[in-house]
Design a protein around this motif. Structure first.
Motif, PDB file in Angstrom:
ATOM      1  N   GLU A  88      -7.446  15.175   2.476  1.00 32.17           N
ATOM      2  CA  GLU A  88      -8.689  15.023   3.236  1.00 32.17           C
ATOM      3  C   GLU A  88      -9.525  13.859   2.702  1.00 32.17           C
ATOM      4  O   GLU A  88     -10.047  13.055   3.475  1.00 32.17           O
ATOM      5  CB  GLU A  88      -9.495  16.332   3.179  1.00 32.17           C
ATOM      6  CG  GLU A  88     -10.820  16.275   3.880  1.00 32.17           C
ATOM      7  CD  GLU A  88     -10.740  16.261   5.399  1.00 32.17           C
ATOM      8  OE1 GLU A  88     -11.755  15.905   6.038  1.00 32.17           O
ATOM      9  OE2 GLU A  88      -9.683  16.588   5.969  1.00 32.17           O
ATOM     10  N   ILE A  89      -9.643  13.759   1.395  1.00 26.39           N
ATOM     11  CA  ILE A  89     -10.455  12.694   0.782  1.00 26.39           C
ATOM     12  C   ILE A  89      -9.888  11.321   1.130  1.00 26.39           C
ATOM     13  O   ILE A  89     -10.635  10.415   1.509  1.00 26.39           O
ATOM     14  CB  ILE A  89     -10.567  12.907  -0.737  1.00 26.39           C
ATOM     15  CG1 ILE A  89     -11.470  14.108  -1.025  1.00 26.39           C
ATOM     16  CG2 ILE A  89     -11.084  11.647  -1.439  1.00 26.39           C
ATOM     17  CD1 ILE A  89     -11.405  14.625  -2.447  1.00 26.39           C
ATOM     18  N   TYR A  90      -8.587  11.162   1.011  1.00 23.60           N
ATOM     19  CA  TYR A  90      -7.994   9.866   1.370  1.00 23.60           C
ATOM     20  C   TYR A  90      -8.229   9.549   2.848  1.00 23.60           C
ATOM     21  O   TYR A  90      -8.537   8.413   3.198  1.00 23.60           O
ATOM     22  CB  TYR A  90      -6.497   9.823   1.045  1.00 23.60           C
ATOM     23  CG  TYR A  90      -6.199   9.448  -0.387  1.00 23.60           C
ATOM     24  CD1 TYR A  90      -6.503   8.183  -0.879  1.00 23.60           C
ATOM     25  CD2 TYR A  90      -5.608  10.355  -1.262  1.00 23.60           C
ATOM     26  CE1 TYR A  90      -6.221   7.829  -2.190  1.00 23.60           C
ATOM     27  CE2 TYR A  90      -5.315  10.010  -2.569  1.00 23.60           C
ATOM     28  CZ  TYR A  90      -5.625   8.752  -3.028  1.00 23.60           C
ATOM     29  OH  TYR A  90      -5.355   8.396  -4.324  1.00 23.60           O
ATOM     30  N   CYS A  91      -8.098  10.539   3.717  1.00 27.34           N
ATOM     31  CA  CYS A  91      -8.351  10.310   5.153  1.00 27.34           C
ATOM     32  C   CYS A  91      -9.812   9.936   5.399  1.00 27.34           C
ATOM     33  O   CYS A  91     -10.111   9.043   6.198  1.00 27.34           O
ATOM     34  CB  CYS A  91      -7.968  11.545   5.963  1.00 27.34           C
ATOM     35  SG  CYS A  91      -6.188  11.807   6.074  1.00 27.34           S
ATOM     36  N   GLN A  92     -10.714  10.604   4.709  1.00 24.31           N
ATOM     37  CA  GLN A  92     -12.136  10.294   4.858  1.00 24.31           C
ATOM     38  C   GLN A  92     -12.434   8.877   4.366  1.00 24.31           C
ATOM     39  O   GLN A  92     -13.217   8.147   4.987  1.00 24.31           O
ATOM     40  CB  GLN A  92     -12.989  11.312   4.094  1.00 24.31           C
ATOM     41  CG  GLN A  92     -12.988  12.680   4.719  1.00 24.31           C
ATOM     42  CD  GLN A  92     -13.811  13.688   3.933  1.00 24.31           C
ATOM     43  OE1 GLN A  92     -14.449  13.364   2.934  1.00 24.31           O
ATOM     44  NE2 GLN A  92     -13.807  14.929   4.392  1.00 24.31           N
ATOM     45  N   LEU A  93     -11.831   8.483   3.273  1.00 23.98           N
ATOM     46  CA  LEU A  93     -12.040   7.128   2.771  1.00 23.98           C
ATOM     47  C   LEU A  93     -11.498   6.085   3.742  1.00 23.98           C
ATOM     48  O   LEU A  93     -12.147   5.069   3.999  1.00 23.98           O
ATOM     49  CB  LEU A  93     -11.396   6.965   1.391  1.00 23.98           C
ATOM     50  CG  LEU A  93     -12.140   7.644   0.248  1.00 23.98           C
ATOM     51  CD1 LEU A  93     -11.274   7.678  -1.004  1.00 23.98           C
ATOM     52  CD2 LEU A  93     -13.464   6.942  -0.020  1.00 23.98           C
ATOM     53  N   MET A  94     -10.318   6.335   4.299  1.00 19.61           N
ATOM     54  CA  MET A  94      -9.761   5.401   5.283  1.00 19.61           C
ATOM     55  C   MET A  94     -10.678   5.315   6.500  1.00 19.61           C
ATOM     56  O   MET A  94     -10.891   4.227   7.044  1.00 19.61           O
ATOM     57  CB  MET A  94      -8.347   5.816   5.681  1.00 19.61           C
ATOM     58  CG  MET A  94      -7.341   5.583   4.572  1.00 19.61           C
ATOM     59  SD  MET A  94      -5.614   5.853   5.048  1.00 19.61           S
ATOM     60  CE  MET A  94      -5.571   7.615   5.305  1.00 19.61           C
ATOM     61  N   LYS A  95     -11.235   6.439   6.913  1.00 14.25           N
ATOM     62  CA  LYS A  95     -12.187   6.448   8.037  1.00 14.25           C
ATOM     63  C   LYS A  95     -13.373   5.549   7.730  1.00 14.25           C
ATOM     64  O   LYS A  95     -13.768   4.721   8.549  1.00 14.25           O
ATOM     65  CB  LYS A  95     -12.658   7.887   8.301  1.00 14.25           C
ATOM     66  CG  LYS A  95     -13.807   8.014   9.293  1.00 14.25           C
ATOM     67  CD  LYS A  95     -14.262   9.469   9.404  1.00 14.25           C
ATOM     68  CE  LYS A  95     -15.469   9.650  10.288  1.00 14.25           C
ATOM     69  NZ  LYS A  95     -15.351   9.171  11.643  1.00 14.25           N
ATOM     70  N   GLN A  96     -13.955   5.698   6.544  1.00 14.84           N
ATOM     71  CA  GLN A  96     -15.162   4.949   6.196  1.00 14.84           C
ATOM     72  C   GLN A  96     -14.893   3.471   5.919  1.00 14.84           C
ATOM     73  O   GLN A  96     -15.813   2.658   5.954  1.00 14.84           O
ATOM     74  CB  GLN A  96     -15.871   5.595   5.009  1.00 14.84           C
ATOM     75  CG  GLN A  96     -16.550   6.905   5.372  1.00 14.84           C
ATOM     76  CD  GLN A  96     -17.500   6.770   6.549  1.00 14.84           C
ATOM     77  OE1 GLN A  96     -17.139   7.024   7.696  1.00 14.84           O
ATOM     78  NE2 GLN A  96     -18.716   6.345   6.288  1.00 14.84           N
ATOM     79  N   LEU A  97     -13.658   3.116   5.676  1.00 14.46           N
ATOM     80  CA  LEU A  97     -13.309   1.713   5.457  1.00 14.46           C
ATOM     81  C   LEU A  97     -12.848   1.017   6.739  1.00 14.46           C
ATOM     82  O   LEU A  97     -12.661  -0.196   6.755  1.00 14.46           O
ATOM     83  CB  LEU A  97     -12.220   1.608   4.384  1.00 14.46           C
ATOM     84  CG  LEU A  97     -12.702   1.962   2.974  1.00 14.46           C
ATOM     85  CD1 LEU A  97     -11.519   2.116   2.030  1.00 14.46           C
ATOM     86  CD2 LEU A  97     -13.695   0.932   2.461  1.00 14.46           C
ATOM     87  N   PRO A 121      -2.311  10.539  -7.143  1.00  7.86           N
ATOM     88  CA  PRO A 121      -1.601   9.732  -6.139  1.00  7.86           C
ATOM     89  C   PRO A 121      -1.936  10.187  -4.725  1.00  7.86           C
ATOM     90  O   PRO A 121      -2.262  11.352  -4.501  1.00  7.86           O
ATOM     91  CB  PRO A 121      -0.130  10.007  -6.455  1.00  7.86           C
ATOM     92  CG  PRO A 121      -0.138  11.369  -7.058  1.00  7.86           C
ATOM     93  CD  PRO A 121      -1.434  11.487  -7.816  1.00  7.86           C
ATOM     94  N   PRO A 122      -1.845   9.262  -3.785  1.00  7.37           N
ATOM     95  CA  PRO A 122      -2.029   9.683  -2.395  1.00  7.37           C
ATOM     96  C   PRO A 122      -0.856  10.572  -1.975  1.00  7.37           C
ATOM     97  O   PRO A 122       0.272  10.364  -2.429  1.00  7.37           O
ATOM     98  CB  PRO A 122      -2.036   8.370  -1.606  1.00  7.37           C
ATOM     99  CG  PRO A 122      -1.470   7.354  -2.512  1.00  7.37           C
ATOM    100  CD  PRO A 122      -1.600   7.840  -3.908  1.00  7.37           C
ATOM    101  N   PRO A 123      -1.110  11.551  -1.145  1.00  7.62           N
ATOM    102  CA  PRO A 123      -0.012  12.396  -0.665  1.00  7.62           C
ATOM    103  C   PRO A 123       1.024  11.557   0.082  1.00  7.62           C
ATOM    104  O   PRO A 123       0.679  10.577   0.742  1.00  7.62           O
ATOM    105  CB  PRO A 123      -0.698  13.376   0.282  1.00  7.62           C
ATOM    106  CG  PRO A 123      -2.147  13.347  -0.117  1.00  7.62           C
ATOM    107  CD  PRO A 123      -2.394  11.972  -0.627  1.00  7.62           C
ATOM    108  N   GLU A 127       0.705   7.905   2.252  1.00  7.80           N
ATOM    109  CA  GLU A 127       0.749   6.787   1.315  1.00  7.80           C
ATOM    110  C   GLU A 127       1.079   5.453   1.985  1.00  7.80           C
ATOM    111  O   GLU A 127       0.588   4.410   1.560  1.00  7.80           O
ATOM    112  CB  GLU A 127       1.687   7.067   0.154  1.00  7.80           C
ATOM    113  CG  GLU A 127       3.148   7.110   0.494  1.00  7.80           C
ATOM    114  CD  GLU A 127       4.017   7.472  -0.694  1.00  7.80           C
ATOM    115  OE1 GLU A 127       3.526   7.514  -1.824  1.00  7.80           O
ATOM    116  OE2 GLU A 127       5.208   7.707  -0.480  1.00  7.80           O
ATOM    117  N   ASN A 128       1.849   5.457   3.048  1.00  7.01           N
ATOM    118  CA  ASN A 128       2.181   4.210   3.730  1.00  7.01           C
ATOM    119  C   ASN A 128       1.025   3.683   4.594  1.00  7.01           C
ATOM    120  O   ASN A 128       1.034   2.544   5.016  1.00  7.01           O
ATOM    121  CB  ASN A 128       3.426   4.376   4.605  1.00  7.01           C
ATOM    122  CG  ASN A 128       4.668   4.533   3.747  1.00  7.01           C
ATOM    123  OD1 ASN A 128       4.746   4.041   2.634  1.00  7.01           O
ATOM    124  ND2 ASN A 128       5.654   5.253   4.261  1.00  7.01           N
TER     125      ASN A 128
END
Length: 130
Positions: A88-97, A121-123, A127-128
């Motif tokens: 979730e955190i990685y998805c949220q960061l990608m959203k905000q970037l 590590p990213p799940p 990761e791709n």
């Protein structure tokens, strides 16, 4: 989670199409639902709190700006404790970037990505895309 399903989770919404389109791009306001599928209701609620941490860390003054160390520590701890929150955190960061118009906010977002990558590590499922 599908964008239209995500938009459908919002109780009051006059333009679900626009809401659905905004699921994966920058916003200045909090999210109404987690971006990923989560089993437990408490995890979904926690995901919304973590998004506010990201907003605050990236400089949004409505969300505890100035408390970056505390916000980052809470975010990283949640990710260490839960693989679901990690995704979730990685998805949220990608959203905000994505399509963020503020260069300072973008720089802080990438700093947060760096902290995350150096801590966990990213799940493999995303990761791709990172």
């Amino acid at each position: 989670i599908d964008r239209n399903v995500w938009a459908g989770k919002k109780l009051l919404c006059f333009d679900r199409k626009s809401l659905a389109e905004s699921m994966r791009r920058y916003t200045q306001s909090s999210i109404h639902h987690s971006l990923t599928r989560m089993k437990e209701k408490k995890d979904k609620q926690h995901a919304k709190i973590l998004f506010k941490n990201i907003l605050g860390y990236m400089g949004n003054p409505r969300y505890q700006a100035g408390q970056e160390v505390i916000l980052a520590r809470e975010l990283l701890q949640a990710a260490v404790d839960s693989e679901e929150q990690r995704t979730e955190i990685y998805c949220q960061l990608m959203k905000q970037l994505t399509k963020n118009p503020d260069k300072t906010s973008m720089a802080k977002g990438w700093d947060l990505v760096m902290l995350c990558v150096s801590t966990f590590p990213p799940p493999s499922v995303i990761e791709n895309h990172l």
